[in-house]
Design an enzyme around this catalytic site. Structure first.
Site, PDB file in Angstrom:
ATOM      1  N   SER A 263       0.359  -1.057  -0.249  1.00  0.00           N
ATOM      2  CA  SER A 263      -0.050  -0.239  -0.072  1.00  0.00           C
ATOM      3  C   SER A 263       0.607   1.212  -0.165  1.00  0.00           C
ATOM      4  O   SER A 263       1.713   1.208   0.491  1.00  0.00           O
ATOM      5  CB  SER A 263      -1.257   0.288   1.140  1.00  0.00           C
ATOM      6  OG  SER A 263       0.206   0.556   2.038  1.00  0.00           O
ATOM      7  N   LYS A 264      -0.105   2.311  -0.324  1.00  0.00           N
ATOM      8  CA  LYS A 264       0.451   3.559  -0.786  1.00  0.00           C
ATOM      9  C   LYS A 264       1.287   4.263   0.887  1.00  0.00           C
ATOM     10  O   LYS A 264       2.295   4.416   1.180  1.00  0.00           O
ATOM     11  CB  LYS A 264       0.284   4.146  -1.324  1.00  0.00           C
ATOM     12  CG  LYS A 264       0.980   5.420  -2.708  1.00  0.00           C
ATOM     13  CD  LYS A 264      -0.312   6.409  -3.316  1.00  0.00           C
ATOM     14  CE  LYS A 264       0.755   7.087  -3.726  1.00  0.00           C
ATOM     15  NZ  LYS A 264      -0.511   8.546  -3.935  1.00  0.00           N
TER      16      LYS A 264
END
Ligand code: GLU
Length: 492
Positions: A263-264
């Site tokens: 995930s970012k």
């Protein structure tokens, strides 16, 4: 034989996820391997997610990665988005403007395979709540299935807001074969009358993807397995429209080391993150291919051509591929080592400038010497900063225990004295000086081997291990050497 045609069809959300790049890569590798075509299409029918500049960014990132399109969108010399190929336009919002989806919706409605729905958001929320309260899976209750086409048309003419939904038959199994997941069957009773056209007149992803894949002659749909639950809807639409469905290949998710989706927020997850850290596209692509796939041989270093040659869906693993940044570093280092020095120097320069180690006018000769010195030890360009910064400090702090011990040896003052004497005989430290200085000190002091090299290294670099001492001496130059020798002599 039918031409093999694959497509990468991202939504322009503003950045390219590393998992998305892997999807693009697998599409590309297979298309190239089959002498087929690789298409880049933009799926932007969800207007709420639109991000300015995202399409241009996407095209650039793919280009950087070495993934070349045969058809789809590209940039012209002035940076404008252009369509390349016979199936244009390749941006869905442009296709909406051309009315491409309308004729198919009309056909489905005429044939009773889709219907207009006038239910308000309040009503939909209400039935969803009620179903939830009953412990049922939320789905549309089919209320507007009973509205006749005549009545529907009248209500639309009167300006009533509406969507178009597909009309699923009751209790029918929908099956398809996935190259990785195997045969999948789902009953229409467990599916929803999916919206095909939204109230803003735009098609949903589910409708547009089917129409476009068909119109573009796509033979294989290769995408992340988060789309697997949507696939029965697509298969139903193919059937309803009388088309042959493509082959499906749903790729397992790219996971981080904790087994979660990259995930970012928690990981480096965008292609840009990796580019900025100074990975080479060849390194990133090589490693990414191995996240969830392996070649028949146990080779781990593979060029794009070798990947094209060896890639197959049979060898894509069924479970999620774990993204291991240490392994990426290892693979990338291989490509860093293969670079020619002037190229490497060019790559590391911006990192050193940004860190304030050097400025734009820094001597190229020295920069190349630095590149050569650290070529073996950096995995990615950004590492040049932490590895070379000691060369640019006025003061060396010796913190490592081994180095402290080495630098405080009995013979050290005489070594330093001898070094300083030799240094005072030259105006400039050149290669010749750097290569011969240690021998000269040895001659003067009688100290040799480890007892000579380790203390000098400790005094000059703060460490007992590190890159080639000859190079360090040359890079430090007369002033840098004097600073260190004096500081040490006066200090301890
Ligand atoms: N537009 C979808 C995405 O943003 C692609 C799904 C597909 O490939 O069908 O990931």
């Amino acid at each position: 034989m039918k031409e093999v045609r694959l497509r990468f069809a991202p939504s322009p959300t503003g950045y390219v996820h590393i998992g998305g790049l892997r999807t693009a890569l697998y599409n590309y590798l297979y298309a190239r391997g089959q002498k087929g075509k690789f298409i880049l299409r933009i799926e932007d029918t969800d207007r709420t997610r639109y991000v300015e500049g995202a399409i241009e960014n996407l095209i650039r990132e793919l280009k950087w990665a070495g993934i070349e399109i045969d058809e789809g969108i590209s940039l012209d010399e002035s940076g404008n988005i252009i369509d390349v190929g016979d199936c244009k336009p390749y941006i869905q919002s442009e296709r909406v403007k051309q009315g491409i989806y309308d004729k198919y919706v009309d056909k489905l409605i005429e044939e009773g395979k889709a219907y207009y729905c006038f239910c308000t958001k309040e009503r939909l929320d209400h039935i969803r709540e009620a179903q939830k309260a009953d412990g049922k899976v939320a789905k549309y209750d089919g209320f507007c299935r009973g509205v006749s086409l005549e009545e529907a048309k009248e209500r639309i003419a009167n300006g009533e807001e509406h969507v178009v939904r597909m009309k699923l038959p009751a209790n029918k199994d929908i099956s398809f074969d996935d190259a990785i997941k195997g045969r999948i069957t789902i009953n229409t009773d467990d599916m929803d009358d999916q919206v095909l056209i939204k109230s803003d007149g735009f098609p949903t992803y589910h409708f547009a993807v089917v129409v476009d894949d068909h119109e573009m002659g796509v033979t294989h749909v290769v995408r992340g397995d988060e789309w697997l639950p949507s696939t029965p809807k697509h298969v139903f639409l193919y059937e309803a429209l009388g088309w042959e469905a493509p082959k499906y290949v749903h790729l397992p998710t790219v996971l981080n080391k904790s087994g979660k989706k990259l995930s970012k927020r928690n990981d480096d997850a965008s292609v840009e993150d990796f580019r900025k850290k100074g990975y080479l596209p060849e390194g990133l692509i090589n490693y990414l291919a191995l996240v969830g796939w392996s070649p028949e041989t146990n080779e781990e270093i593979l060029s794009m051509d070798e990947l094209i040659d060896q890639f197959s869906f049979e060898r894509v693993s069924k479970s999620g591929g774990v993204f291991d940044s240490e392994k990426l570093d290892w693979v990338n280092a291989h490509y860093v080592k293969a670079l020619e020095i002037p190229k490497l120097a060019k790559y590391i320069k911006p990192y050193m400038i940004e860190a304030g180690l050097i400025d734009e006018d820094f001597s190229n000769e020295k920069l190349e010497l630095i590149a050569q010195t650290f070529q073996e030890s950096i995995h990615k360009f950004s590492e040049i900063v932490e590895q070379s910064e000691f060369l640019f400090k006025d003061k060396i702090e010796i913190v490592e225990e081994d180095a402290i011990e080495m630098a405080s040896g009995e013979q050290v003052p005489s070594l330093i004295e001898a070094f300083k004497e030799e240094l005072s005989t030259v105006d400039e430290v050149d290669e010749e000086f750097a290569k011969t200085i240690m021998k000269k000190i040895q001659k003067k002091t009688g100290v040799k081997g480890k007892n000579l090299y380790m203390p000098v290294r400790a005094v000059l670099t703060g460490n007992v291990h590190g890159p080639e001492l000859v190079n360090i001496i040359q890079i430090l130059g007369k002033e840098g050497l004097e600073n260190r020798l004096n500081q040490f002599h006066q200090g301890e």
